[in-house]
Write a protein that holds these residues in place. Structure first.
Motif, PDB file in Angstrom:
ATOM      1  N   ALA A 224       0.864  -1.178   0.000  1.00  0.00           N
ATOM      2  CA  ALA A 224       0.000   0.000   0.000  1.00  0.00           C
ATOM      3  C   ALA A 224       0.905   1.233   0.000  1.00  0.00           C
ATOM      4  O   ALA A 224       2.118   1.124   0.205  1.00  0.00           O
ATOM      5  N   PRO A 225       0.349   2.420  -0.192  1.00  0.00           N
ATOM      6  CA  PRO A 225       1.153   3.646  -0.064  1.00  0.00           C
ATOM      7  C   PRO A 225       1.350   3.984   1.412  1.00  0.00           C
ATOM      8  O   PRO A 225       0.612   4.774   2.001  1.00  0.00           O
ATOM      9  N   PHE A 226       2.356   3.387   2.025  1.00  0.00           N
ATOM     10  CA  PHE A 226       2.594   3.486   3.461  1.00  0.00           C
ATOM     11  C   PHE A 226       3.641   4.537   3.788  1.00  0.00           C
ATOM     12  O   PHE A 226       4.558   4.807   3.006  1.00  0.00           O
ATOM     13  N   LYS A 227       3.522   5.081   5.014  1.00  0.00           N
ATOM     14  CA  LYS A 227       4.593   5.831   5.641  1.00  0.00           C
ATOM     15  C   LYS A 227       5.243   4.895   6.657  1.00  0.00           C
ATOM     16  O   LYS A 227       4.576   4.374   7.554  1.00  0.00           O
ATOM     17  N   LEU A 228       6.545   4.660   6.521  1.00  0.00           N
ATOM     18  CA  LEU A 228       7.259   3.713   7.375  1.00  0.00           C
ATOM     19  C   LEU A 228       7.990   4.438   8.502  1.00  0.00           C
ATOM     20  O   LEU A 228       8.698   5.420   8.278  1.00  0.00           O
ATOM     21  N   TYR A 229       7.796   3.921   9.739  1.00  0.00           N
ATOM     22  CA  TYR A 229       8.563   4.345  10.910  1.00  0.00           C
ATOM     23  C   TYR A 229       9.283   3.107  11.437  1.00  0.00           C
ATOM     24  O   TYR A 229       8.691   2.026  11.512  1.00  0.00           O
ATOM     25  N   ARG A 230      10.546   3.243  11.836  1.00  0.00           N
ATOM     26  CA  ARG A 230      11.293   2.074  12.284  1.00  0.00           C
ATOM     27  C   ARG A 230      12.327   2.471  13.334  1.00  0.00           C
ATOM     28  O   ARG A 230      12.831   3.591  13.337  1.00  0.00           O
ATOM     29  N   GLN A 231      12.605   1.527  14.243  1.00  0.00           N
ATOM     30  CA  GLN A 231      13.590   1.772  15.292  1.00  0.00           C
ATOM     31  C   GLN A 231      14.132   0.433  15.776  1.00  0.00           C
ATOM     32  O   GLN A 231      13.375  -0.518  16.003  1.00  0.00           O
ATOM     33  N   SER A 232      15.431   0.335  15.951  1.00  0.00           N
ATOM     34  CA  SER A 232      16.055  -0.898  16.438  1.00  0.00           C
ATOM     35  C   SER A 232      15.776  -1.070  17.926  1.00  0.00           C
ATOM     36  O   SER A 232      15.681  -0.103  18.678  1.00  0.00           O
ATOM     37  N   THR A 233      15.645  -2.332  18.347  1.00  0.00           N
ATOM     38  CA  THR A 233      15.564  -2.685  19.756  1.00  0.00           C
ATOM     39  C   THR A 233      16.513  -3.861  19.974  1.00  0.00           C
ATOM     40  O   THR A 233      16.919  -4.524  19.007  1.00  0.00           O
ATOM     41  N   PRO A 234      16.877  -4.167  21.216  1.00  0.00           N
ATOM     42  CA  PRO A 234      17.780  -5.302  21.460  1.00  0.00           C
ATOM     43  C   PRO A 234      17.206  -6.650  21.036  1.00  0.00           C
ATOM     44  O   PRO A 234      17.945  -7.624  20.924  1.00  0.00           O
ATOM     45  N   PHE A 235      15.892  -6.709  20.774  1.00  0.00           N
ATOM     46  CA  PHE A 235      15.269  -8.002  20.490  1.00  0.00           C
ATOM     47  C   PHE A 235      14.678  -8.066  19.089  1.00  0.00           C
ATOM     48  O   PHE A 235      13.991  -9.026  18.742  1.00  0.00           O
ATOM     49  N   GLY A 236      14.927  -7.076  18.255  1.00  0.00           N
ATOM     50  CA  GLY A 236      14.393  -7.043  16.904  1.00  0.00           C
ATOM     51  C   GLY A 236      13.977  -5.629  16.566  1.00  0.00           C
ATOM     52  O   GLY A 236      13.763  -4.789  17.452  1.00  0.00           O
ATOM     53  N   GLU A 237      13.871  -5.334  15.285  1.00  0.00           N
ATOM     54  CA  GLU A 237      13.498  -3.986  14.869  1.00  0.00           C
ATOM     55  C   GLU A 237      11.996  -3.790  15.019  1.00  0.00           C
ATOM     56  O   GLU A 237      11.199  -4.666  14.660  1.00  0.00           O
ATOM     57  N   ALA A 238      11.578  -2.630  15.541  1.00  0.00           N
ATOM     58  CA  ALA A 238      10.167  -2.255  15.633  1.00  0.00           C
ATOM     59  C   ALA A 238       9.824  -1.383  14.434  1.00  0.00           C
ATOM     60  O   ALA A 238      10.507  -0.396  14.161  1.00  0.00           O
ATOM     61  N   GLN A 239       8.780  -1.784  13.700  1.00  0.00           N
ATOM     62  CA  GLN A 239       8.366  -1.050  12.509  1.00  0.00           C
ATOM     63  C   GLN A 239       6.880  -0.733  12.581  1.00  0.00           C
ATOM     64  O   GLN A 239       6.096  -1.502  13.145  1.00  0.00           O
ATOM     65  N   VAL A 240       6.491   0.389  11.993  1.00  0.00           N
ATOM     66  CA  VAL A 240       5.092   0.807  11.918  1.00  0.00           C
ATOM     67  C   VAL A 240       4.825   1.312  10.510  1.00  0.00           C
ATOM     68  O   VAL A 240       5.567   2.165   9.997  1.00  0.00           O
TER      69      VAL A 240
END
Length: 738
Positions: A224-240
């Motif tokens: 879809a035409p998404f806006k991606l937000y992402r941030q690394s964490t010690p247990f895996g990357e968090a994405q929205v």
């Protein structure tokens, strides 16, 4: 050797919630059945997929480079795969023979093909393309919960494809490993499980890459035409992935993702994927896929979702999306996930007993003897009764197992089950083996009676006597199992409040008879006896333990909606539309105007709509024992006064002792549509108040239940049983971690 059998296409099975065609389990007990060894490692087919999506046309074009595992496919008979009908696959290898085999009609029209490879050849390449654009369809499950779904869609609004869509070659009885490159229109993003996205802009298009090296039971493709937000964490990357920019909301989800990934990694084992993503869908859904969840736009903006449904979907990456479900022996994943997400978070807030009571209440109301079924037959939720068995009964199974083993062994068993079955198919038997390994004893009976049998124990407390002795008191009581089904072997919690003692006496008694008596020596005079006061035992609740609630109306086998003929025209029409929506796909629901009735129906549940309803006075007389008063212009609940021209009010009660009855009065027509959508999610409540156009909930609660038949006052002092606080699994393993 793999042989194609389309009825084993488990994603289609999971969506339907039905038994496999022609599949019948004959067993006398889980521990001795032929399928008790459920877990297995399936051969892995590798896909290197180059995909071009044209959303506006609803078209997909793919080149798939396929590598087969050892042992090699049958070179004489070939190996069979399925694709969506009309994709017209062509082999890019001259040495590979591709033959059409058959059409498979169903929810998704599929075609089966057979490929034959030369001796020693393990790789082949296919080119195929065509349209996949199934429209959204309504799938009513319960009153007010119409639901929408599609078996596969490529459209200008977005793309949602999985194995059930037939978008990639599926070889029966295999897992998948893949690399995926997707070419899309500019400003679009593609999402799949695993590691990514690797994004490259190519003129007016964008190419997005994903890969997953762990064996998968499916390959998902969303776009879809998404806006991606992402941030690394010690247990895996968090994405929205949001359809409109919203950095604040994305930040809240990223923070919650980091918290739950850490919590469950500590509790169970390392998070199995490289990322977890919240993906906003273009219709209302609550799907959990490997390494991401697909939630509707309205759902993700509800403030409580971050602390309820969201951790549930994250936890599914341990249960269901990395330890896969053996559907033929029952879906264990929903119950275990509900126990370690929904229940655990409530338990950490001191509300564990209330949550379990709610689970038992749902089972008692929805899974009556006509609608109950054994847990091994649960595949997926498709209505209140299936949810009551597959979620509520199942989570109580895990709670009783935890109580039997203790927190330490229970957590070790979870970790053993996860470690032994990651990226493999597992069933209840594999769970039992993991817990037996850490407990060092046979748990056959504990599992067997709750999984293979239907029904639940029903308890009665018989005679209770207290005798003073020289140095103590002798308490004697009798317990009975009164259910129609056979006997259950039970560990029944008993609590006793004693005179002059702050600490409650706690004891667990074994019970395996229709009637059994017990004697307990107590140092002080017993004041109150309570059987299973914290709802630790799976059982069918007594009616005296069930407060009136909306759920009793939703669970009823027949429901009459009585409309107010004297309401103002606009409000009358709003009520009619709401009633018609609730009745859609529900043959047990009847709509009647109050002026067409002389008396209320003598059977089934009744819902009165409107303050003008001519039967409201009869509803009012059923509430005389509750702290509520209904006047022409207002309703008073406890100390709260709700003017009916400013607030929408919902009250529940019982009519003729056994019939559930409810009344709804909307303060303005515009609020009715919102009530129609929201009320099915407030099933556990006895009364509700809403304000505004939306409308917004501002009052909710349950009527007090006047005395459980499993509690007995042994003095005239009116003692309140004071149960000790319990640690949650979170606090037991990591003190102070919330």
């Amino acid at each position: 050797m793999w042989q194609f059998n389309h009825v084993s296409f488990i994603k289609l099975l999971n969506r339907s919630g039905k038994m496999l065609p022609g599949f019948i389990i004959m067993l006398g007990g889980l521990c001795y059945s032929l399928f008790a060894a459920a877990g297995s490692d399936l051969p892995v087919v590798e896909h290197r997929l180059d995909v071009v999506l044209n959303p506006e046309q609803g078209r997909i074009d793919v080149v798939d480079h396929i590598t087969f595992p050892e042992p090699l496919p049958d070179h004489n008979n070939g190996v069979t795969f399925v694709l969506h009908q009309g994709l017209s696959p062509v082999s890019l290898d001259e040495k590979v023979r591709l033959q059409f085999k058959q059409r498979i009609e169903g929810t998704v029209p599929l075609e089966a093909y057979t490929v034959t490879l030369p001796e020693g050849m393990r790789q082949m390449s296919l080119r195929y393309g065509g349209l996949i654009r199934h429209q959204l369809s309504s799938s009513p499950q319960d009153i007010g919960k119409p639901g929408q779904d599609t078996p596969g869609m490529i459209s200008g609004d977005g793309v949602v494809l999985d194995g059930a869509s037939g978008w990639y070659p599926y070889f029966s009885g295999t897992h998948q490993r893949f690399e995926l490159k997707v070419t899309l229109p500019q400003h679009w993003l593609a999402i799949s499980q695993g590691r990514g996205p690797d994004i490259e802009t190519l003129g007016k298009t964008v190419q997005v890459g994903w890969n997953e090296r762990q064996p998968q039971d499916d390959i998902y493709l969303l776009a879809a035409p998404f806006k991606l937000y992402r941030q690394s964490t010690p247990f895996g990357e968090a994405q929205v992935y949001l359809r409109q920019p919203d950095a604040d909301m994305a930040g809240r989800y990223i923070k919650a993702t980091a918290r739950y990934l850490e919590m469950y990694s500590r509790l169970i084992g390392d998070y199995p994927y490289a990322k977890f993503a919240l993906v906003e869908n273009f219709w209302e859904t609550g799907y959990g896929m490997p390494s991401f969840t697909l939630l509707g736009s309205r759902v993700i903006r509800l403030p409580f979702i971050l602390h309820t449904s969201y951790p549930h979907e994250i936890l599914h990456n341990w249960w269901g999306n990395s330890v896969y479900i053996d559907y033929q022996t029952g879906n264990w994943s929903e119950g275990l996930t509900a126990y370690l997400a929904d229940h655990l978070l409530q338990e950490s807030r001191g509300q564990g007993a209330a949550y379990r009571r709610g689970a038992l209440k749902r089972y008692t109301e929805y899974a009556d003897r006509e609608r109950d079924f054994p847990l091994y037959r649960f595949r997926s939720r498709h209505g209140g009764a299936s949810q009551a068995v597959g979620y509520d009964k199942s989570l109580m199974l895990f709670h009783m197992l935890r109580r039997e083993l203790g927190d330490g062994l229970f957590v070790r068993g979870l970790q053993r089950f996860y470690r032994d079955n990651r990226f493999s198919v597992a069933g209840f038997a594999d769970i039992r083996r993991a817990f037996e390994a850490v407990a060092g004893r046979d748990l056959c009976e504990s599992f067997d009676q709750w999984i293979v049998r239907s029904g639940a124990p029903e308890l009665q407390l018989g005679d209770v006597t207290v005798r003073r002795r020289e140095n103590d008191y002798l308490l004697r009581f009798t317990l009975k199992q009164v259910q129609q089904e056979g006997l259950f072997t039970l560990d029944i919690p008993v609590a006793i409040q004693q005179q002059g003692r702050d600490k409650v006496f706690l004891k667990t008694v074994k019970h395996a008879a229709r009637e059994q008596s017990y004697e307990l020596a107590l140092p002080a005079r017993p004041l109150e006896l309570a059987i299973d006061p914290a709802f630790d035992l799976f059982r069918r609740l007594d009616t005296a333990e069930l407060p009136a609630s909306l759920a009793r109306l939703y669970a009823a086998k027949s429901l009459t909606l009585v409309l107010p003929s004297q309401a103002p025209l606009v409000l009358r029409e709003a009520y009619r539309q709401m009633a018609a929506q609730w009745a859609q796909g529900q043959p047990h629901v009847t709509l009647l105007w109050d002026d067409a009735l002389d008396v209320l129906p003598a059977e089934g549940a009744i819902w009165l709509l409107g303050k003008e309803n001519r039967f409201l006075r009869q509803m009012s007389t059923t509430l005389t024992s509750q702290p509520v008063a209904i006047a022409d212009d207002a309703v008073v609940i406890g100390q709260t006064r709700l003017p009916l021209n400013q607030y929408s009010v919902i009250l529940t009660s019982s009519f003729n002792e056994a019939q559930p009855i409810a009344w709804l009065s909307a303060h303005q027509p515009i609020a009715v549509a919102g009530l129609s959508r929201k009320l099915p999610h407030y099933g556990k409540y006895s009364y509700l108040g809403f304000s505004g156009d939306a409308p917004d909930n501002m009052l909710k609660g349950q009527w007090d239940v006047s005395g459980s038949p499993l509690r007995r006052q042994l003095s005239g002092e009116g003692v309140a049983l004071s149960l000790p606080a319990r640690q949650s699994l979170i606090d037991a393993l990591a003190p102070g971690y919330r």
